[in-house]
Design a protein around this motif. Structure first.
Motif: not given
Lengths: 257, 66
Positions: A164-166, A171-178, A232-242, A244-250
């Motif tokens: 769900l966090l992912l 959603l946040l990233l696409f809200q920033v992009l669109f 799976t846990v590590l890639s999921g956590a990594g992707l969602s954190i990545g 999230f910060f990508c969206a905030v940075y953009l």
């Protein structure tokens, strides 16, 4: 940082004002309660809805407690995620439309904390709703069917929460992009589907894809053995954190100063 | 109501209560929202008569321009 918490509190207030804080948890609770109930009373419900033809034999294997909760989770994964995304897809574009964003961002509020607060709020709401819904489902299942070991329940719920966090980060990233909230919501749902489809295609060769999170969680509920859990846990956590910060940075980069 | 007797009311009651809360909050939101008479009547019919999905539809679509 204090600006972030202020913005975060504002998001909760906004959710209360738009009734989201009431109806989203109620929807998850109803989903969590009604699934075990309908599964338990399936035979009676079929009889009441006209019944089976004369002589037909209705027999279904009694599902285990884990299978019942896994099917509840299937509901959360379809209806729950859809409702969450649809409810929150207008966060940024709604502010843009009402032009409240200019009023807020003209003040000494960092653009990054403005976007981060929105993302964290969706994650908080998702965790709150899912926790309530799963709690209700586990309670009803324990009354009607039986219990799931506490250890398995916690890890399975944690995995789905990560999923769900992912989705919230997406959603946040696409809200920033669109600019349009509808487009953001649609692309979020589509990419979440692609993620889980892709990971089921490559389940053999790449057993650590983050799209597996929801299916692995269901397997854990059913107490089936799971391979490659840590990856799976590590890639999921990594992707969602990545994401999230990508969206905030953009979003931050759009600020004039 | 033969069917109702087969159900355990203690299990069913929370579900009915939650459904009531969902409907009531949608109705309150709908009455307090500014919209034309015809639109409001239509939404109230949807909220009351379509179980579970009616209030969700109202909250997702009906409040778009609020």
């Amino acid at each position: 940082m204090s600006a972030f918490w202020l913005m975060h509190a504002k998001e909760w207030k906004e959710s209360l004002r738009s009734y989201r804080l009431i109806w989203l948890p109620v929807v998850f609770l109803i989903l969590g309660i009604s699934q075990p109930l309908t599964m338990y009373y399936m035979e009676d419900l079929l009889q009441a809805a006209g019944g089976l033809p004369e002589g037909a034999v209705f027999s279904m294997p009694e599902p285990s407690a884990g299978e019942v909760i896994a099917s509840v989770q299937g509901q959360f994964n379809q209806i729950g995620v859809l409702v969450l995304v649809l409810a929150f897809m207008g966060q940024l574009s709604g502010e843009r439309k009402a032009q409240t964003d200019t009023m807020i961002l003209a003040r000494p509020v960092s653009w990054g904390s403005f976007a981060a607060a929105k993302g964290v709020h969706v994650m908080g709401m998702a965790a709150f709703c899912y926790g309530l819904g799963t709690g209700a489902a586990v309670y009803y299942t324990s009354v009607l069917y039986g219990t799931v070991p506490f250890h398995d329940a916690i890890s399975a719920a944690g995995l789905f929460l990560l999923w769900l966090l992912l989705v919230s980060s997406l959603l946040l990233l696409f809200q920033v992009l669109f600019a349009s909230g509808t487009a953001a919501g649609f692309v979020t749902i589509a990419s979440a589907l692609l993620l889980s489809l892709g990971s089921s295609f490559f389940a053999e060769r790449l057993p650590f894809l983050p799209g597996r999170l929801s299916s692995v969680s269901s397997q854990l509920w059913m107490q089936q053995p799971v391979e490659g859990l840590l990856g799976t846990v590590l890639s999921g956590a990594g992707l969602s954190i990545g994401l999230f910060f990508c969206a905030v940075y953009l979003f931050h980069r759009r600020s004039p100063a | 109501m033969e069917l109702l007797d087969t159900f355990n009311m203690q299990l069913l009651l929370p579900l009915l209560l939650l459904d009531f809360v969902l409907k009531l909050s949608a109705l309150i939101a709908c009455v307090r929202q500014e919209m034309t008479k015809e639109k409001r009547a239509l939404w109230i019919i949807i909220i009351v008569f379509i179980n579970f999905l009616g209030p969700i539809l109202y909250f997702l679509i009906g409040r778009r321009n609020a």
